[in-house]
Design a protein around this motif. Structure first.
Motif, PDB file in Angstrom:
ATOM      1  N   ARG A 210       0.831  -1.192   0.000  1.00  0.00           N
ATOM      2  CA  ARG A 210       0.000   0.000   0.000  1.00  0.00           C
ATOM      3  C   ARG A 210       0.870   1.248   0.000  1.00  0.00           C
ATOM      4  O   ARG A 210       2.013   1.217   0.444  1.00  0.00           O
ATOM      5  N   GLU A 211       0.300   2.336  -0.483  1.00  0.00           N
ATOM      6  CA  GLU A 211       1.032   3.584  -0.576  1.00  0.00           C
ATOM      7  C   GLU A 211       0.834   4.416   0.694  1.00  0.00           C
ATOM      8  O   GLU A 211      -0.159   4.229   1.414  1.00  0.00           O
ATOM      9  N   PRO A 212       1.730   5.336   0.979  1.00  0.00           N
ATOM     10  CA  PRO A 212       1.707   6.050   2.275  1.00  0.00           C
ATOM     11  C   PRO A 212       0.734   7.226   2.315  1.00  0.00           C
ATOM     12  O   PRO A 212       1.129   8.374   2.556  1.00  0.00           O
ATOM     13  N   TYR A 213      -0.550   6.959   2.064  1.00  0.00           N
ATOM     14  CA  TYR A 213      -1.538   8.029   2.184  1.00  0.00           C
ATOM     15  C   TYR A 213      -2.830   7.476   2.775  1.00  0.00           C
ATOM     16  O   TYR A 213      -3.107   6.278   2.703  1.00  0.00           O
ATOM     17  N   TYR A 214      -3.587   8.364   3.377  1.00  0.00           N
ATOM     18  CA  TYR A 214      -4.921   8.057   3.870  1.00  0.00           C
ATOM     19  C   TYR A 214      -5.927   8.694   2.914  1.00  0.00           C
ATOM     20  O   TYR A 214      -5.640   9.706   2.276  1.00  0.00           O
ATOM     21  N   GLU A 273     -13.204   3.558 -11.769  1.00  0.00           N
ATOM     22  CA  GLU A 273     -11.913   2.908 -11.586  1.00  0.00           C
ATOM     23  C   GLU A 273     -10.892   3.803 -10.890  1.00  0.00           C
ATOM     24  O   GLU A 273     -10.085   3.325 -10.086  1.00  0.00           O
ATOM     25  N   LYS A 274     -10.902   5.102 -11.165  1.00  0.00           N
ATOM     26  CA  LYS A 274      -9.928   5.994 -10.532  1.00  0.00           C
ATOM     27  C   LYS A 274     -10.112   6.037  -9.015  1.00  0.00           C
ATOM     28  O   LYS A 274      -9.132   5.999  -8.260  1.00  0.00           O
ATOM     29  N   LEU A 275     -11.364   6.109  -8.573  1.00  0.00           N
ATOM     30  CA  LEU A 275     -11.630   6.103  -7.131  1.00  0.00           C
ATOM     31  C   LEU A 275     -11.293   4.745  -6.537  1.00  0.00           C
ATOM     32  O   LEU A 275     -10.719   4.658  -5.441  1.00  0.00           O
ATOM     33  N   HIS A 276     -11.626   3.670  -7.241  1.00  0.00           N
ATOM     34  CA  HIS A 276     -11.339   2.328  -6.736  1.00  0.00           C
ATOM     35  C   HIS A 276      -9.843   2.124  -6.528  1.00  0.00           C
ATOM     36  O   HIS A 276      -9.417   1.539  -5.532  1.00  0.00           O
ATOM     37  N   GLN A 277      -9.037   2.622  -7.453  1.00  0.00           N
ATOM     38  CA  GLN A 277      -7.591   2.474  -7.330  1.00  0.00           C
ATOM     39  C   GLN A 277      -7.056   3.213  -6.110  1.00  0.00           C
ATOM     40  O   GLN A 277      -6.171   2.713  -5.408  1.00  0.00           O
ATOM     41  N   LEU A 278      -7.597   4.406  -5.854  1.00  0.00           N
ATOM     42  CA  LEU A 278      -7.187   5.124  -4.646  1.00  0.00           C
ATOM     43  C   LEU A 278      -7.570   4.357  -3.387  1.00  0.00           C
ATOM     44  O   LEU A 278      -6.807   4.307  -2.421  1.00  0.00           O
ATOM     45  N   GLN A 283      -3.653   3.508   2.912  1.00  0.00           N
ATOM     46  CA  GLN A 283      -3.408   2.880   4.211  1.00  0.00           C
ATOM     47  C   GLN A 283      -4.727   2.593   4.924  1.00  0.00           C
ATOM     48  O   GLN A 283      -4.922   1.529   5.493  1.00  0.00           O
ATOM     49  N   ALA A 284      -5.630   3.576   4.868  1.00  0.00           N
ATOM     50  CA  ALA A 284      -6.945   3.439   5.504  1.00  0.00           C
ATOM     51  C   ALA A 284      -7.888   4.457   4.892  1.00  0.00           C
ATOM     52  O   ALA A 284      -7.464   5.462   4.314  1.00  0.00           O
ATOM     53  N   PHE A 285      -9.166   4.185   5.028  1.00  0.00           N
ATOM     54  CA  PHE A 285     -10.209   5.120   4.635  1.00  0.00           C
ATOM     55  C   PHE A 285     -10.687   5.826   5.897  1.00  0.00           C
ATOM     56  O   PHE A 285     -11.002   5.167   6.905  1.00  0.00           O
TER      57      PHE A 285
END
Length: 383
Positions: A210-214, A273-278, A283-285
């Protein structure tokens, strides 16, 4: 075109929906209802959605009210609230056997007749007339003298109308136990719980790096409390990255809150798809609203993404907290404050979450589960 279940095929069905202006959670429920009753005609006060955004609705005949003809109605439909009870009562439903209202405002106030069954799928009792009345008045910032007093009087009449029309519904379905309790409180009616459908098939489980963003995503309106999320990350000494997806009347104010915090990014409206990829790579929603239910946190869990949620309302039914240990799918914060949310982020980072557990939790709210329970409940009510 889907075929109605055999036991419903003979029924003449009307589905009454408040308005079709934004394609949100209520519209996902409407889609689920329409799939079970493909023969249904749909009645709604205002319909301004583009056909491409709701292709599933094109097979249904859609009726709108007189409000549809007002200029700029897509922008100012909420200002027509005092007219909506009258408008909803003008629909002629005499030709139908079963009426299903999908209501968070006035749809349940439609007039039905002897020999008809009226089932209300209640997303919530009208919040700005009941428990959110004071917050609604506070956020409106009326400038004209006497306007606040006029709106208070209007909301009082709406509460009276809302309570009376609840007595005319034959059966209530609530979108959560949270809403069922509010139906009991305000309407003095019992309700069966039918959770909204989550299209888990449209979301892919991600178990990799996972990437380092919330991530936070919603329509940008005051009660979603995106301001709280932005403030918490703006004050974060570790400068954790935050991506905010969504648009709405709060966008400019939230953009100002994020000024001077380059680790916070307001992306605007995204879907598909763009939202799904994010969602898959976050890291978490982060979810700070006191929602009646809340579908988006379940969509995040369908991607295998855990949730940091305000521990009130529907989130208590959709997110498994740390007390579930290895099966936990998120962390709660108990107060809508920066300190409480910041502490929850710390607790989140001290725990390891299973993407598979998150996915399993989401699948308990799938389209198939919704359809099966809806068919069961309607059969019970019609017998």
């Amino acid at each position: 075109m889907q075929v109605a279940p055999t036991r419903f095929r003979h029924l003449r069905v009307a589905i009454v929906h408040d308005w079709l202006v934004v394609n949100g959670g209520a519209e996902k429920v409407l889609k689920g209802l329409a799939e079970v009753f493909p023969q249904a005609e749909i009645f709604t006060l205002v319909h301004t959605l583009e056909r491409a955004s709701i292709p599933w609705l094109t097979q249904h005949r859609i009726h709108t009210s007189g409000l549809q003809r007002l200029p700029f109605i897509s922008r100012f439909y909420r200002h027509c609230l005092p007219l909506m009870p009258y408008a909803i009562e003008q629909f002629d439903l005499r030709g139908f056997d079963l009426v299903i209202s999908s209501s968070h405002a006035v749809a349940k106030g439609v007039i039905t007749h002897p020999g008809q069954t009226h089932i209300c799928y209640c997303h919530t009792p009208m919040r700005y007339a009941w428990d959110m009345k004071e917050a609604y008045l506070e956020n409106s910032h009326f400038r004209l003298p006497g306007m606040t007093a006029y709106v208070r009087k209007t909301l009082k009449r709406l509460r009276q109308w809302d309570y009376f029309t609840a007595t005319q519904v034959d059966f209530f379905l609530a979108n959560s136990h949270n809403v069922a309790q509010r139906i009991a409180k305000y309407y003095r009616r019992d309700a069966d719980v039918l959770y909204p459908p989550v299209d888990t098939d449209s979301f892919t489980l991600h178990i990799g790096q996972r990437e380092p963003y919330y991530l936070a995503a919603s329509r940008l309106v005051p009660y979603k409390r995106m301001d709280l999320i932005i403030q918490a990350f703006a004050q974060d000494p570790l400068k954790r990255q935050l991506k905010v997806v969504g648009d709405g009347p709060e966008f400019q104010r939230l953009k100002r809150l994020a000024e001077g915090s380059p680790h916070i990014e307001l992306i605007g409206y995204l879907q598909g798809e763009k939202l799904h990829q994010l969602m898959q790579r976050a890291q978490a929603f982060v979810f700070a609203a006191d929602e009646d239910f809340g579908i988006v946190p379940l969509e995040a869990q369908a991607c295998g993404t855990p949730v940091i949620a305000y521990g009130h309302g529907g989130a208590l039914e959709t997110v498994k907290g740390l007390e579930h240990h290895q099966q936990a799918t998120g962390v709660y914060f108990t107060e809508q404050t920066v300190a409480s949310l910041s502490a929850a982020i710390e607790a989140f980072e001290a725990h390891e979450f299973s993407p598979q557990a998150c996915r399993l939790q989401a699948e308990a709210f799938s389209n198939a589960v919704f359809t099966q329970r809806l068919e069961t409940l309607v059969s019970e009510k019609l017998n």
